[in-house]
Structures are given as structure tokens and as C-alpha cells.
Scaffold this active site. Sequence first.
Site, PDB file in Angstrom:
ATOM      1  N   LYS A  70       0.812  -1.227   0.000  1.00 16.59           N
ATOM      2  CA  LYS A  70       0.000   0.000   0.000  1.00 16.59           C
ATOM      3  C   LYS A  70       0.846   1.279   0.000  1.00 16.59           C
ATOM      4  O   LYS A  70       0.484   2.259  -0.632  1.00 16.59           O
ATOM      5  CB  LYS A  70      -0.919   0.020   1.225  1.00 16.59           C
ATOM      6  CG  LYS A  70      -2.062  -0.984   1.169  1.00 16.59           C
ATOM      7  CD  LYS A  70      -2.981  -0.806   2.363  1.00 16.59           C
ATOM      8  CE  LYS A  70      -3.977  -1.931   2.487  1.00 16.59           C
ATOM      9  NZ  LYS A  70      -4.897  -1.767   3.612  1.00 16.59           N
ATOM     10  N   ASP A 106      -9.845   2.884   2.938  1.00 15.66           N
ATOM     11  CA  ASP A 106      -9.868   2.261   4.273  1.00 15.66           C
ATOM     12  C   ASP A 106     -10.522   3.180   5.326  1.00 15.66           C
ATOM     13  O   ASP A 106     -11.348   2.722   6.122  1.00 15.66           O
ATOM     14  CB  ASP A 106      -8.446   1.897   4.728  1.00 15.66           C
ATOM     15  CG  ASP A 106      -7.991   0.562   4.144  1.00 15.66           C
ATOM     16  OD1 ASP A 106      -8.850  -0.215   3.684  1.00 15.66           O
ATOM     17  OD2 ASP A 106      -6.774   0.304   4.151  1.00 15.66           O
TER      18      ASP A 106
HETATM   19  P1  NAP Z   1       1.118  -2.453   9.006  1.00 14.85           P
HETATM   20  O1  NAP Z   1       1.131  -1.164   8.252  1.00 14.85           O
HETATM   21  O2  NAP Z   1       2.160  -3.480   8.745  1.00 14.85           O
HETATM   22  O3  NAP Z   1       1.170  -2.073  10.582  1.00 14.85           O
HETATM   23  C1  NAP Z   1       1.174  -3.081  11.545  1.00 14.85           C
HETATM   24  C2  NAP Z   1       1.105  -2.459  12.952  1.00 14.85           C
HETATM   25  O4  NAP Z   1       0.990  -3.545  13.875  1.00 14.85           O
HETATM   26  C3  NAP Z   1       2.327  -1.668  13.342  1.00 14.85           C
HETATM   27  O5  NAP Z   1       1.911  -0.606  14.144  1.00 14.85           O
HETATM   28  C4  NAP Z   1       3.154  -2.688  14.136  1.00 14.85           C
HETATM   29  O6  NAP Z   1       3.948  -2.096  15.143  1.00 14.85           O
HETATM   30  C5  NAP Z   1       2.052  -3.459  14.827  1.00 14.85           C
HETATM   31  N1  NAP Z   1       2.484  -4.816  15.168  1.00 14.85           N
HETATM   32  C6  NAP Z   1       2.689  -5.860  14.316  1.00 14.85           C
HETATM   33  N2  NAP Z   1       3.040  -6.968  14.997  1.00 14.85           N
HETATM   34  C7  NAP Z   1       3.069  -6.615  16.307  1.00 14.85           C
HETATM   35  C8  NAP Z   1       3.360  -7.329  17.508  1.00 14.85           C
HETATM   36  N3  NAP Z   1       3.703  -8.618  17.493  1.00 14.85           N
HETATM   37  N4  NAP Z   1       3.286  -6.668  18.677  1.00 14.85           N
HETATM   38  C9  NAP Z   1       2.958  -5.357  18.701  1.00 14.85           C
HETATM   39  N5  NAP Z   1       2.657  -4.620  17.599  1.00 14.85           N
HETATM   40  C10 NAP Z   1       2.718  -5.251  16.417  1.00 14.85           C
HETATM   41  O7  NAP Z   1      -0.268  -3.207   8.848  1.00 14.85           O
HETATM   42  P2  NAP Z   1      -1.703  -2.545   8.545  1.00 14.85           P
HETATM   43  O8  NAP Z   1      -1.912  -2.451   7.083  1.00 14.85           O
HETATM   44  O9  NAP Z   1      -1.861  -1.327   9.383  1.00 14.85           O
HETATM   45  O10 NAP Z   1      -2.679  -3.700   9.076  1.00 14.85           O
HETATM   46  C11 NAP Z   1      -2.851  -3.962  10.462  1.00 14.85           C
HETATM   47  C12 NAP Z   1      -3.974  -4.981  10.630  1.00 14.85           C
HETATM   48  O11 NAP Z   1      -5.214  -4.406  10.221  1.00 14.85           O
HETATM   49  C13 NAP Z   1      -3.763  -6.240   9.771  1.00 14.85           C
HETATM   50  O12 NAP Z   1      -4.114  -7.372  10.509  1.00 14.85           O
HETATM   51  C14 NAP Z   1      -4.719  -6.026   8.607  1.00 14.85           C
HETATM   52  O13 NAP Z   1      -5.181  -7.241   8.074  1.00 14.85           O
HETATM   53  C15 NAP Z   1      -5.839  -5.241   9.267  1.00 14.85           C
HETATM   54  N6  NAP Z   1      -6.593  -4.402   8.305  1.00 14.85           N
HETATM   55  C16 NAP Z   1      -7.915  -4.681   8.121  1.00 14.85           C
HETATM   56  C17 NAP Z   1      -8.647  -3.897   7.236  1.00 14.85           C
HETATM   57  C18 NAP Z   1     -10.121  -4.204   7.044  1.00 14.85           C
HETATM   58  O14 NAP Z   1     -10.679  -3.811   6.017  1.00 14.85           O
HETATM   59  N7  NAP Z   1     -10.769  -4.845   7.991  1.00 14.85           N
HETATM   60  C19 NAP Z   1      -8.048  -2.853   6.533  1.00 14.85           C
HETATM   61  C20 NAP Z   1      -6.695  -2.586   6.762  1.00 14.85           C
HETATM   62  C21 NAP Z   1      -5.970  -3.378   7.654  1.00 14.85           C
HETATM   63  P3  NAP Z   1       5.431  -1.550  14.824  1.00 14.85           P
HETATM   64  O15 NAP Z   1       5.258  -0.179  14.262  1.00 14.85           O
HETATM   65  O16 NAP Z   1       6.087  -1.569  16.145  1.00 14.85           O
HETATM   66  O17 NAP Z   1       6.046  -2.522  13.842  1.00 14.85           O
END
Ligand code: NAP
Length: 286
Positions: A70, A106
Site C-alpha cells: 500500500k 480504508d
Molecule cells: P502495518 O502497516 O504493517 O502495521 C502493523 C502495525 O501492527 C504496526 O503498528 C506494528 O507495530 C504493529 N504490530 C505488528 N506486529 C506486532 C506485535 N507482534 N506486537 C505489537 N505490535 C505489532 O499493517 P496494517 O496495514 O496497518 O494492518 C494492520 C492490521 O489491520 C492487519 O491485521 C490487517 O489485516 C488489518 N486491516 C484490516 C482492514 C479491514 O478492512 N478490515 C483494513 C486494513 C488493515 P510496529 O510499528 O512496532 O512494527
Amino acid sequence: MLGAATRLSAIFGDPVEHSLSPLMHNAAYAALGLDRAYAAFRVSARSLGAAIRAITALEMLGVNVTVPHKERAVRLVARLSAEARLLGAANCVVNRAGVLYGDNTDARGLEADLRSQGLDLAGKTVIVVGAGGGAAAAALACLRMGAGRVAIVNRTSRRALRLKRRLARWKAAPHSITLHSLPELVEPDLIAEAAAVINATPMGLVSDKFVPLVYEATAKDCVFYDLVYQRAPTPFLQPALELGRPVADGAGMLLQQGALAFELFNEIAAPVEAMQEALYRALGRA
Ligand code: NAP
């Protein structure tokens, strides 16, 4: 049946096999009787540029872009919506007569879902756990709904600071953004103030555990919202459910962002009911 005249849209991600977007979009095409189809392509980081260029070469309608592409997608399009620029991420690349336009549905999708649940955030505090693309969308949705304060709780403080700076460009209403570490989720002072706690991390998916959080300290009407969705309640939502707090997972956001993407690609109203039926059937909620 796909034929020579079938127009294609798709999702690009890696991994992408788990995506429910093809189900939703193809249900919409079937409901409207359109000779259009939506595919899923596993696209590696190395191939992303070539895959994006193929959108115009193949005269596709557009594509959704998902993890981990993204943020890079923003730099691979000719034009960008103000929202995608603010969020620093695009989840849609639309083929507008050969010109690629990046947008992000989103935040609008989450806002639509939160509003459909009658959530009133005006002047209230929202806790967003995470600082990635999903968290950025969640924070923007809450600010648009008039939240007075967004408390960003993240593992990595630098990333949270980057998100705060990004959101500071959104100046439509007076608000404050505060930054916190994960251990603060056990401090009743922060938690007690929240009208909603939103998880925007994949925590719980991998380890089956969410970080410690004092659920008992939240107000009785505090809403717990997990961007993650699955068949069973997520580890983040389960304790809230046991305390009788209102909960929702990200299926509604997925549906709404998908409906908005459908409208961008096809320039017609999305048959949201057909999309919801296909999604809920896949999640065992029919
Ligand atoms: P991203 O940009 O990779 O960000 C991931 C976030 O999670 C970061 O803040 C990361 O922290 C944190 N994180 C990951 N593993 C962790 C752990 N073990 N302990 C603590 N913090 C952790 O991902 P994203 O696109 O924001 O997506 C996040 C989630 O939302 C995903 O599961 C995705 O599937 C979901 N999502 C759903 C929708 C929907 O339509 N329902 C839309 C978008 C996203 P750090 O900064 O410390 O690495």
C-alpha cells in the site's frame, strides 16, 4: 464465464490467498449481471512496478493493493487523492482512461461502518493500537467523526511519531493526538477515558494473544473494534465480549472499503447487500 470482452479488476498482495475481496466483488458483478470479473494476484515486492504498469496495458478497470504494497503504490501512480496522500498509502489504483489514480478507501470504509453502528465520537477519546496503514485510516476516520483526542499506542515509538506528524496535516477540527507505549494499556487512567479502543495490529492472529489491557477499567459503553476479522471472536475482542462491552470486528470495514473500491473501479453504485451476503457466508455468519 470469462470471455474476450470481460473487463478485469483484481487485488495485488503477498500473501493474497486469504483475501475475501474476490468473493465480494464477483458477487457484485453477478448481482448486476456485468461481464466483469475480479481476480487475485500474488505480486512480490520486486514485481509490483510491472504489475501496476500492466493495469493500463491490459485495460483493467483497477486493482486493490494490499499488504505489503500500500505504501509503495503511492509512488507508482500518476495521480493521487488527497486522502491517499495524507495517509501515505493507497489501497486502490484506478485506471482512468489510461491514467493511474491512487486512492485509499480504508478510512472512509471504517467511518461508514462505525457510523452504521451509531457510534458517536464527538469530542471523545479514542485509543488506536498500531501505527501502520490501518491505524492511520482508523485515526483519520475517528478525527472525521469529531473525536477530540486520538491516543496512538504502538510498539515502535518512531513509527507512532511519524503517524502523528502525518495526521497533524489534517486540520479540519480541533483535536489532539497523544502517543503511548503498549504497557500503558494496563494503566487505568488512559483506558478509562476511551469511548472506543481500536486494534489496528495483527496481534492475536499469530500468537493467539493480545498484549495485556485492563478491559475492566473501560466505561461500560466503550466500543472495542478490531480491524482484524475471522470466524471466531479475535483474542482482542474476546475479553471485552465477556465483560459485555460492545464489540465489532473488521468485516464491516472490509465490506465498506470494498463497496467504495467497486464504485471507483466501475463508476456505478455497489450492490452492498450482495457483497455482504458473500462475505458473511465466507465468514460463517450467513
Ligand atoms: P502495518 O502497516 O504493517 O502495521 C502493523 C502495525 O501492527 C504496526 O503498528 C506494528 O507495530 C504493529 N504490530 C505488528 N506486529 C506486532 C506485535 N507482534 N506486537 C505489537 N505490535 C505489532 O499493517 P496494517 O496495514 O496497518 O494492518 C494492520 C492490521 O489491520 C492487519 O491485521 C490487517 O489485516 C488489518 N486491516 C484490516 C482492514 C479491514 O478492512 N478490515 C483494513 C486494513 C488493515 P510496529 O510499528 O512496532 O512494527
